[in-house]
Enzyme design. Structure first.
Site, PDB file in Angstrom:
ATOM      1  N   CYS A   1      13.510  10.520   6.938  1.00 62.16           N
ATOM      2  CA  CYS A   1      13.575   9.964   8.294  1.00 62.16           C
ATOM      3  C   CYS A   1      14.990  10.040   8.846  1.00 62.16           C
ATOM      4  O   CYS A   1      15.186  10.196  10.042  1.00 62.16           O
ATOM      5  CB  CYS A   1      13.067   8.528   8.298  1.00 62.16           C
TER       6      CYS A   1
ATOM      7  N   GLY B   1       3.791   3.047  13.810  1.00 60.29           N
ATOM      8  CA  GLY B   1       4.639   1.891  14.116  1.00 60.29           C
ATOM      9  C   GLY B   1       4.246   1.247  15.442  1.00 60.29           C
ATOM     10  O   GLY B   1       4.174   0.010  15.565  1.00 60.29           O
TER      11      GLY B   1
ATOM     12  N   GLU C   1      10.691  14.900  15.923  1.00 60.76           N
ATOM     13  CA  GLU C   1      10.872  14.886  14.474  1.00 60.76           C
ATOM     14  C   GLU C   1       9.926  15.907  13.833  1.00 60.76           C
ATOM     15  O   GLU C   1       8.714  15.847  14.039  1.00 60.76           O
ATOM     16  CB  GLU C   1      10.582  13.493  13.918  1.00 60.76           C
TER      17      GLU C   1
ATOM     18  N   LYS D   1       0.826  -1.201   0.000  1.00 60.98           N
ATOM     19  CA  LYS D   1       0.000   0.000   0.000  1.00 60.98           C
ATOM     20  C   LYS D   1       0.866   1.258   0.000  1.00 60.98           C
ATOM     21  O   LYS D   1       1.590   1.514   0.963  1.00 60.98           O
ATOM     22  CB  LYS D   1      -0.912   0.057   1.231  1.00 60.98           C
TER      23      LYS D   1
ATOM     24  N   GLU E   1      10.386   0.717  10.137  1.00 56.45           N
ATOM     25  CA  GLU E   1      11.374   1.771   9.882  1.00 56.45           C
ATOM     26  C   GLU E   1      10.654   3.083  10.153  1.00 56.45           C
ATOM     27  O   GLU E   1       9.766   3.469   9.403  1.00 56.45           O
ATOM     28  CB  GLU E   1      11.886   1.655   8.439  1.00 56.45           C
TER      29      GLU E   1
HETATM   30  P1  NAI Z   1       1.905   7.828   8.648  1.00 60.13           P
HETATM   31  O1  NAI Z   1       2.770   6.972   9.468  1.00 60.13           O
HETATM   32  O2  NAI Z   1       0.485   8.039   9.055  1.00 60.13           O
HETATM   33  O3  NAI Z   1       1.869   7.273   7.140  1.00 60.13           O
HETATM   34  C1  NAI Z   1       2.731   6.292   6.599  1.00 60.13           C
HETATM   35  C2  NAI Z   1       1.921   5.174   5.953  1.00 60.13           C
HETATM   36  O4  NAI Z   1       1.184   4.489   6.959  1.00 60.13           O
HETATM   37  C3  NAI Z   1       0.892   5.649   4.932  1.00 60.13           C
HETATM   38  O5  NAI Z   1       0.846   4.715   3.869  1.00 60.13           O
HETATM   39  C4  NAI Z   1      -0.403   5.611   5.733  1.00 60.13           C
HETATM   40  O6  NAI Z   1      -1.552   5.456   4.930  1.00 60.13           O
HETATM   41  C5  NAI Z   1      -0.192   4.383   6.595  1.00 60.13           C
HETATM   42  N1  NAI Z   1      -0.991   4.326   7.815  1.00 60.13           N
HETATM   43  C6  NAI Z   1      -1.503   5.344   8.553  1.00 60.13           C
HETATM   44  N2  NAI Z   1      -2.165   4.870   9.622  1.00 60.13           N
HETATM   45  C7  NAI Z   1      -2.086   3.520   9.576  1.00 60.13           C
HETATM   46  C8  NAI Z   1      -2.561   2.459  10.391  1.00 60.13           C
HETATM   47  N3  NAI Z   1      -3.260   2.696  11.505  1.00 60.13           N
HETATM   48  N4  NAI Z   1      -2.275   1.185  10.048  1.00 60.13           N
HETATM   49  C9  NAI Z   1      -1.540   0.925   8.950  1.00 60.13           C
HETATM   50  N5  NAI Z   1      -1.082   1.875   8.124  1.00 60.13           N
HETATM   51  C10 NAI Z   1      -1.341   3.157   8.427  1.00 60.13           C
HETATM   52  O7  NAI Z   1       2.626   9.223   8.505  1.00 60.13           O
HETATM   53  P2  NAI Z   1       1.975  10.689   8.280  1.00 60.13           P
HETATM   54  O8  NAI Z   1       0.797  10.912   9.170  1.00 60.13           O
HETATM   55  O9  NAI Z   1       1.757  10.874   6.839  1.00 60.13           O
HETATM   56  O10 NAI Z   1       3.168  11.622   8.781  1.00 60.13           O
HETATM   57  C11 NAI Z   1       3.252  12.030  10.122  1.00 60.13           C
HETATM   58  C12 NAI Z   1       4.684  12.084  10.595  1.00 60.13           C
HETATM   59  O11 NAI Z   1       5.261  10.791  10.493  1.00 60.13           O
HETATM   60  C13 NAI Z   1       5.614  12.959   9.781  1.00 60.13           C
HETATM   61  O12 NAI Z   1       5.543  14.283  10.193  1.00 60.13           O
HETATM   62  C14 NAI Z   1       6.946  12.340  10.084  1.00 60.13           C
HETATM   63  O13 NAI Z   1       7.432  12.844  11.295  1.00 60.13           O
HETATM   64  C15 NAI Z   1       6.645  10.874  10.237  1.00 60.13           C
HETATM   65  N6  NAI Z   1       6.928  10.093   9.012  1.00 60.13           N
HETATM   66  C16 NAI Z   1       8.080   9.376   8.970  1.00 60.13           C
HETATM   67  C17 NAI Z   1       8.409   8.690   7.830  1.00 60.13           C
HETATM   68  C18 NAI Z   1       9.663   7.917   7.717  1.00 60.13           C
HETATM   69  O14 NAI Z   1      10.189   7.783   6.630  1.00 60.13           O
HETATM   70  N7  NAI Z   1      10.157   7.333   8.777  1.00 60.13           N
HETATM   71  C19 NAI Z   1       7.563   8.718   6.634  1.00 60.13           C
HETATM   72  C20 NAI Z   1       6.321   9.444   6.811  1.00 60.13           C
HETATM   73  C21 NAI Z   1       6.061  10.117   7.963  1.00 60.13           C
END
Ligand code: NAI
Ligand code: MG
Length: 480
Positions: free
Chosen positions: A293, A242, A390, A185, A259
């Site tokens: 990240c 996570g 972050e 996804k 990650e």
């Molecule tokens: P997010 O963690 O919500 O999104 C990442 C992925 O997880 C997307 O595909 C989303 O649809 C999916 N997701 C969201 N909720 C989920 C759930 N309950 N179960 C399974 N999958 C789910 O990240 P978001 O809200 O877009 O960004 C928020 C913060 O997260 C950012 O400000 C940043 O600090 C951090 N982040 C870190 C990343 C990294 O590369 N480590 C990447 C994206 C965000």
């Protein structure tokens, strides 16, 4: 990565011959399939906030179809020889290369990153990742000598919006090489390159059901996480999600790798090559708008060179071009979403309220779209929220230090442990710090360099498991 301060005229990358459909379906069992509940959402161009396309929103039933397809395909795919599996993966890698320009333009349109980065970094690295793991497919006996390895089964893979195609490659390539089948996804703000990849996978003739790509937001992701027939979850994204995933799968048979976020320390010693270090600081925090990240979002400069480093950094920031992601001169593109822009702006307010001293260069931000000027904060300390949390944007918190022990303690004083950088001409100092810093990736005299052969992953709240390199294979196999 960032161009030197002189500029020359080049036309923006054109969107001629770039095919974007009005509506995208789910890719399930080798076919582009309408979502059962008929729901769609918009993907937006963050540089003008206009809609690009309608994207299918996968419900529980669609996820179930995708998982069932992956499960059905598993036996046949796992039974193929490594050599045969490798051929498909090589084919996918070559098809990405052939359509690299299309991928680069779509990545920049959908996610806001500068075309120079999508063209020179994201897309080539994604192809490399498939090439690299294609090479392992028939050499698993060498990867795991004297052990009998089996694939895990159906892998549920959930990826973020900061490196959309590259993260798809990081997830798919090792899973396929080891004989797993996949439900992937992409993130809801950047689904287009994963859907383009679905087309390529289709063209590659990969047996149906081996890779299924379902689109949707968090609810769709949660359906993948909670599906009882998924055997492994690979997730890249926020630490909050996570933690949710780890809770959700506790007590089940599922394997997991996470990650998550980071707050990387970038450490400049007085004997560093200062001009290179300044370029390194810029690249560490402003690459991909700071949506990284492993960004070097905490800068530590040795006190004796702090004034000169900070002045040079400010001068260099004046030359950065913020604007149209498709313009080849652009250094900093659009912030990925309105929501992320609000998060970043909120942190800038928090930094000011906590007494931080802000610096932003004079730049004309475009009127429409989501933009943030490159930003420094001085006068901050370990307890400030902008030092601890972050931000995931172009915002750097700067502190100074006197001794090695002091900087090691400060650098490790974070809930995260993903990346760090060390700038010095002294090799022994590099070795000392790489031993002492609690980070999964440590760069010396460079930053944000990626390679398919190199493992990547974190400690503490940055997650666990490694992706890339030989290590990246092990989370997709079980041992007899
Ligand atoms: P997010 O963690 O919500 O999104 C990442 C992925 O997880 C997307 O595909 C989303 O649809 C999916 N997701 C969201 N909720 C989920 C759930 N309950 N179960 C399974 N999958 C789910 O990240 P978001 O809200 O877009 O960004 C928020 C913060 O997260 C950012 O400000 C940043 O600090 C951090 N982040 C870190 C990343 C990294 O590369 N480590 C990447 C994206 C965000
Ligand atoms: Mg988008």
């Amino acid at each position: 990565m960032f161009k030197s301060s002189w500029t020359y005229h080049e036309a923006p990358e054109s969107t001629d011959h770039i095919q974007i459909k009005e509506q995208y379906e789910l890719y399930i069992n080798g076919a582009f399939t309408k979502p059962v509940e008929g729901k769609y959402f918009d993907t937006i161009n963050p540089s003008n906030n206009q809609k690009i396309a309608s994207i299918a929103e996968a419900s529980k039933k669609d996820v179930d179809k995708a998982v069932k397809a992956a499960k059905k395909a598993f036996k046949g795919w796992a039974a193929l020889s490594g050599k045969e599996r490798g051929k498909y993966i090589f084919r996918i890698a070559r098809l990405i290369q052939e359509r690299a320009r299309e991928f680069a333009v779509i990545e920049s349109l959908d996610g806001g990153k500068p075309i120079r980065e999508s063209r020179d970094i994201d897309i080539p690295l994604a192809a490399n990742h498939f090439f690299y793991y294609a090479g392992w497919a028939d050499k698993l006996a060498y990867a795991f000598p004297n052990r009998k390895v089996k694939p895990v089964g159906v892998a549920g893979q959930i990826i973020p919006w900061n490196f959309p195609l590259l993260m798809a490659a990081w997830k798919l390539a090792p899973a396929l090489a080891t004989g797993n089948t996949v439900v992937l996804k992409p993130a809801e703000t950047t689904p287009l390159t994963a859907l383009k990849l679905a087309e390529i996978i289709h063209d590659s003739g990969l047996p149906k059901g081996v890779v299924n790509i379902v689109t949707g937001a968090g609810a769709t992701g949660a359906e993948i996480v909670n599906h009882p027939e998924v055997d492994k979850i690979a997730f890249t994204g926020s630490t909050g999600v996570g933690k949710y995933i780890q809770n959700a799968i506790a007590g089940t048979h599922k394997k997991v790798t996470l990650e998550l976020g980071g707050k990387g320390a970038n450490i400049i010693f007085e004997d560093a090559a200062i001009d290179q270090a300044v370029e390194g600081i810029i690249n560490a925090i402003f690459f991909n708008q700071g949506h990284v990240c492993c960004a070097g979002s905490r800068l530590f400069v040795q006190e004796s060179v702090a004034n000169v480093v900070i002045q040079k950094l400010k001068d260099r920031m004046e030359t950065l071009i913020v604007g149209d992601p498709l313009d080849k001169n652009t250094d900093i593109g659009a912030i990925n979403s309105k929501k992320q822009l609000q998060t970043i702006e909120n942190y800038i307010k928090i930094g000011l309220n906590e007494g931080g001293e802000i610096y932003q260069p004079n730049c004309n931000l475009p009127k429409k779209g989501n933009w943030c000027a490159p930003t420094l904060f001085l006068n901050v300390s370990q307890s400030h929220r902008i030092v601890q949390e972050e931000i995931f944007g172009p915002v750097l918190a700067i502190q100074t230090f006197r001794t090695i022990d002091e900087v090691i303690e400060k650098a490790n004083n974070t809930p995260y442990g993903l990346s760090a950088g060390v700038w010095t001409q002294t090799g022994s100092k590099i070795f000392h710090l790489t031993q002492k810093l609690n980070a999964g990736v440590i760069w010396a005299n460079t930053f944000n360099k990626f390679d398919a052969t190199s493992p990547f992953g974190g400690y503490k709240e940055s997650g666990f498991g490694r992706e890339g390199g030989l290590h990246g294979l092990s989370s997709y196999v079980t041992f007899d």
